[in-house]
Design a protein around this motif. Structure first.
Motif, PDB file in Angstrom:
ATOM      1  N   ASN A 111       0.823  -1.210   0.000  1.00  0.00           N
ATOM      2  CA  ASN A 111       0.000   0.000   0.000  1.00  0.00           C
ATOM      3  C   ASN A 111       0.858   1.262   0.000  1.00  0.00           C
ATOM      4  O   ASN A 111       0.817   2.052   0.924  1.00  0.00           O
ATOM      5  N   PRO A 112       1.643   1.460  -1.074  1.00  0.00           N
ATOM      6  CA  PRO A 112       2.409   2.706  -1.133  1.00  0.00           C
ATOM      7  C   PRO A 112       1.457   3.897  -1.166  1.00  0.00           C
ATOM      8  O   PRO A 112       0.307   3.759  -1.573  1.00  0.00           O
ATOM      9  N   PHE A 113       1.947   5.034  -0.710  1.00  0.00           N
ATOM     10  CA  PHE A 113       1.153   6.253  -0.829  1.00  0.00           C
ATOM     11  C   PHE A 113       1.051   6.614  -2.308  1.00  0.00           C
ATOM     12  O   PHE A 113       1.992   6.365  -3.068  1.00  0.00           O
ATOM     13  N   PRO A 114      -0.048   7.208  -2.721  1.00  0.00           N
ATOM     14  CA  PRO A 114      -0.161   7.634  -4.125  1.00  0.00           C
ATOM     15  C   PRO A 114       0.692   8.874  -4.379  1.00  0.00           C
ATOM     16  O   PRO A 114       0.202   9.902  -4.826  1.00  0.00           O
ATOM     17  N   LYS A 115       1.978   8.763  -4.085  1.00  0.00           N
ATOM     18  CA  LYS A 115       2.921   9.860  -4.251  1.00  0.00           C
ATOM     19  C   LYS A 115       4.179   9.297  -4.894  1.00  0.00           C
ATOM     20  O   LYS A 115       4.275   8.097  -5.137  1.00  0.00           O
ATOM     21  N   TYR A 123       7.816  11.204   3.441  1.00  0.00           N
ATOM     22  CA  TYR A 123       6.594  11.586   4.162  1.00  0.00           C
ATOM     23  C   TYR A 123       6.679  11.258   5.652  1.00  0.00           C
ATOM     24  O   TYR A 123       6.521  12.143   6.498  1.00  0.00           O
ATOM     25  N   LEU A 160       2.827   3.906  -7.077  1.00  0.00           N
ATOM     26  CA  LEU A 160       1.857   2.936  -7.569  1.00  0.00           C
ATOM     27  C   LEU A 160       2.231   2.378  -8.935  1.00  0.00           C
ATOM     28  O   LEU A 160       1.645   1.402  -9.390  1.00  0.00           O
TER      29      LEU A 160
ATOM     30  N   GLU B 181      -6.342   0.775   3.359  1.00  0.00           N
ATOM     31  CA  GLU B 181      -4.964   0.390   3.681  1.00  0.00           C
ATOM     32  C   GLU B 181      -4.011   1.579   3.583  1.00  0.00           C
ATOM     33  O   GLU B 181      -3.011   1.634   4.283  1.00  0.00           O
ATOM     34  N   VAL B 182      -4.322   2.509   2.666  1.00  0.00           N
ATOM     35  CA  VAL B 182      -3.432   3.653   2.505  1.00  0.00           C
ATOM     36  C   VAL B 182      -3.544   4.573   3.717  1.00  0.00           C
ATOM     37  O   VAL B 182      -2.549   5.124   4.196  1.00  0.00           O
ATOM     38  N   ALA B 185      -1.568   2.914   6.349  1.00  0.00           N
ATOM     39  CA  ALA B 185      -0.137   3.074   6.134  1.00  0.00           C
ATOM     40  C   ALA B 185       0.322   4.416   6.671  1.00  0.00           C
ATOM     41  O   ALA B 185       1.357   4.522   7.327  1.00  0.00           O
ATOM     42  N   ILE B 200      -2.625  12.772   2.428  1.00  0.00           N
ATOM     43  CA  ILE B 200      -2.695  11.541   1.632  1.00  0.00           C
ATOM     44  C   ILE B 200      -4.067  11.385   0.972  1.00  0.00           C
ATOM     45  O   ILE B 200      -4.166  11.235  -0.249  1.00  0.00           O
ATOM     46  N   ALA B 204      -5.161  12.352  -3.078  1.00  0.00           N
ATOM     47  CA  ALA B 204      -5.513  11.224  -3.940  1.00  0.00           C
ATOM     48  C   ALA B 204      -6.904  11.406  -4.532  1.00  0.00           C
ATOM     49  O   ALA B 204      -7.191  10.956  -5.636  1.00  0.00           O
ATOM     50  N   VAL B 293      -5.833   8.530  -9.462  1.00  0.00           N
ATOM     51  CA  VAL B 293      -4.882   7.465  -9.168  1.00  0.00           C
ATOM     52  C   VAL B 293      -5.556   6.144  -8.829  1.00  0.00           C
ATOM     53  O   VAL B 293      -4.968   5.090  -9.024  1.00  0.00           O
ATOM     54  N   TYR B 294      -6.766   6.198  -8.273  1.00  0.00           N
ATOM     55  CA  TYR B 294      -7.421   4.932  -7.915  1.00  0.00           C
ATOM     56  C   TYR B 294      -8.601   4.671  -8.811  1.00  0.00           C
ATOM     57  O   TYR B 294      -9.300   5.560  -9.174  1.00  0.00           O
TER      58      TYR B 294
END
Ligand SMILES: Nc1ncnc2c1ncn2[C@@H]1O[C@H](COP(=O)(O)OP(=O)(O)O)[C@@H](O)[C@H]1O
Ligand SMILES: [Mg+2]
Lengths: 274, 294
Positions: A111-115, A123, A160, B181-182, B185, B200, B204, B293-294
């Protein structure tokens, strides 16, 4: 309940091993349902401890108790004590955010950050007030997670965009960048191909020099390859018909696999169920 | 011609594709039917756009964008004041509704207890179903009567109420698409919940939020009913937030049915502008959607 074997292994090892985390009579409820009951477990420092057992027996639940991630789940309630370096993580005066900075986590699904890849590492460091050279930290963490060579030319790309195995190693890099005391890993290889899996396992071997690792795994070969200590959990039908999980046996990995004391452990590690 | 295949006894030759089997015929018929209905459904869109272009294009010149509307018997002129007015009205509405809508959605998706969230979502759906004229009357009662004047602010307020549920709903949905999950994280590396949402989750979801917002703006820009009794209309340049203000939609409403050709032509040109504006908003929203992104 702590068995006699546990008491023994504890006293044998206490001279050279320090226990960094202790679960004392931990019971976890989801709403009214006790998913995990009465767990006593000591986790030695700078070793790899594996949690094995059939699914639904509460391995992830226990792991989330160790960094208070259960706080985020509606209806989840923890009873008992989780002692981390003499402090009960569940006493009132503990700041859960501080706990999670010291006890990092790698999840089942990458689950990497969307960065960007760089930001994925930076981060957490920034949040934790890291003041030194960020580039160095990013490089060092990515090297530690054995992914530096694959990503060094594309640090600006989105995390991602990596493959599943690379994403998982990025997540490991993200966790170790914070220099945590303990790294919790919840089936980190379950969504990876064999090549990525063996890379992650090698990584675990290297990381244990500096970190304490608690790893949940479905894969018994993996437990026997990477773990010093192994805990076997099982689930049982309760009085009211609910299944609840409990710790069956916890010992040195060789003992669990070659000389299990409990019948259910024997049949599980022998591959007869689960 | 259909009987030949039907009578065939040889099983293997049945494997060959044939156009005359009942199954194939029904499939073809249904496909044709679906295409026809699609055409019927698209027809109004095509006709409206074509008609507006044909009627409006001949006044699409510089003076349309620079000059004020002419009086009844005069020639020439433009709808510049209405263009500026519409932009101001939509701007006021956006300034009010975007922060409130986005924050409400953040509360809904990230912090609200489940039961509370269900009721707020329900209320939002009801609000989005309220006819715009009723929103207009509400703004009239709450602002126009209180301040004793039709005003740009009252019009913007009414449009903001119309935009609000669209923004809340699209933002809420966008936030929910971001995987749990993000969030874990982020909390797992020691971020607070607030920090996680800010750094975050919201980034997104940003493309989807832009999509929702531009659709809401497109909807608001075309609204007439709530403006008639809030913003009213003037022949002149907008003159401050608490004065009546012209807008494209009310200009169309006023000029489309008058007996003066010049003004009717301007109404068509204004319609074309509105359609183009809405098209632009849709293009922006498509573009934003592709960035997600998702
Ligand atoms: N978020 C949750 N809400 C309710 N019940 C849960 C939740 N997570 C896990 N459980 C329940 O707790 C039990 C243990 O789950 P888990 O800890 O995920 O097991 P494992 O990781 O060993 O497969 C299961 O019965 C599961 O249904
Ligand atoms: Mg699990």
């Amino acid at each position: 309940m702590p068995t006699q074997e546990q008491q023994n292994s504890r006293s044998q090892t206490s001279q050279k091993e320090e226990m960094i985390l202790k679960a004392e009579d931990v019971t976890v409820y989801y709403d009214d349902f006790a998913a995990l009951r009465g767990v006593y477990m000591d986790i030695p420092r700078n070793q790899v401890t594996a949690l094995i057992g059939p699914s639904g027996c509460g391995k992830s639940t226990l792991l989330r108790c160790f960094n208070r991630l259960n706080d985020l789940i509606d209806g989840c309630r923890v009873e008992g004590k989780v002692i981390y370096r003499d402090k009960n993580l569940y006493s009132d005066n503990i700041d859960a955010v501080e706990v999670r900075r010291r006890i990092g986590m790698v999840f089942q699904k990458p689950n990497p950050f969307p960065k960007s890849i760089y930001e994925n590492i930076a981060y957490g460091a920034r949040i934790n007030g890291y003041k030194d050279n960020m580039d160095d930290l990013v490089e060092k963490s990515l090297r530690q997670a054995a992914i530096w060579d694959e990503v060094k030319d594309k640090l600006k790309q989105n995390g991602l965009s990596l493959s599943g195995g690379q994403q998982q190693r990025l997540c490991i890099a993200r966790a170790v960048a914070l220099k945590p005391d303990v790294v919790l890993m919840d089936e980190p290889c379950s969504s990876l191909d064999p090549v990525s899996t063996s890379k992650v396992e090698d990584l675990i071997h290297e990381l244990k020099e500096e970190y304490t690792i608690v790893i949940v795994t479905h894969n018994m070969q993996q437990a026997s390859r990477v773990a010093d200590m192994t805990a076997f959990f099982n689930a049982e039908e309760g009085e009211s018909g609910n299944r609840f999980g409990y710790l069956v046996e916890y010992d040195r990995t060789e003992d669990i696999f070659e000389n299990p004391q409990e019948e259910s452990t024997k049949s599980y590690v022998g591959g007869h169920f689960g | 011609m259909s009987s030949t295949t039907y009578n065939q006894q040889d099983n293997l030759s049945n494997l060959e594709a044939s156009n005359s089997r009942p199954r194939t015929i029904i499939g073809t018929l249904l496909t044709v039917l679906a295409f026809t209905l699609l055409g019927v459904a698209l027809l109004p869109l095509g006709l409206v756009i074509a008609y507006v272009i044909i009627k409006g294009a001949n006044r699409l010149n510089l003076s349309l964008f620079t000059e004020l509307p002419p009086a009844a018997f005069q020639e020439g002129g433009g709808v510049a004041n209405a263009i500026v007015g519409t932009l101001i009205l939509v701007g006021i509405a956006a300034i009010i509704s975007i922060p409130i809508g986005v924050l409400a959605a953040v509360y809904l998706s990230e912090f609200a207890p489940k039961r509370v969230a269900r009721w707020i979502r329900f209320a939002t759906n009801v609000l989005s179903g309220v006819p715009s004229i009723i929103v207009g009357i509400f703004a009239y009662g709450v602002i126009v009567l209180r301040t004793d004047s039709f005003s740009a602010f009252a019009g913007g307020f009414a449009l903001a109420i119309l935009m609000l549920p669209i923004i809340v709903r699209t933002t809420d949905e966008a936030l929910q698409i971001v995987p749990q999950e993000v969030r874990w994280a982020s909390v797992g590396v020691g971020a607070s919940n607030f920090h996680t949402v800010l750094k975050i989750v919201l980034p997104a979801a940003l493309p989807a939020i832009v999509t929702g917002t531009s659709l809401a703006i497109a909807r608001a820009a075309g609204e007439t009913a709530p403006l008639i009794f809030t913003a009213l209309f003037t022949q002149f340049w907008p003159n401050g937030l608490f004065e009546p203000i012209p807008s494209l939609s009310v200009l169309i409403y006023n000029y489309a049915t008058v007996p003066y050709d010049n003004q009717r032509e301007l109404a068509w040109a204004a319609s074309l502008l509105l359609v183009l504006l809405i098209l632009l908003a849709s293009v922006i929203s498509r573009w934003a959607t592709r960035k997600s992104v998702y």
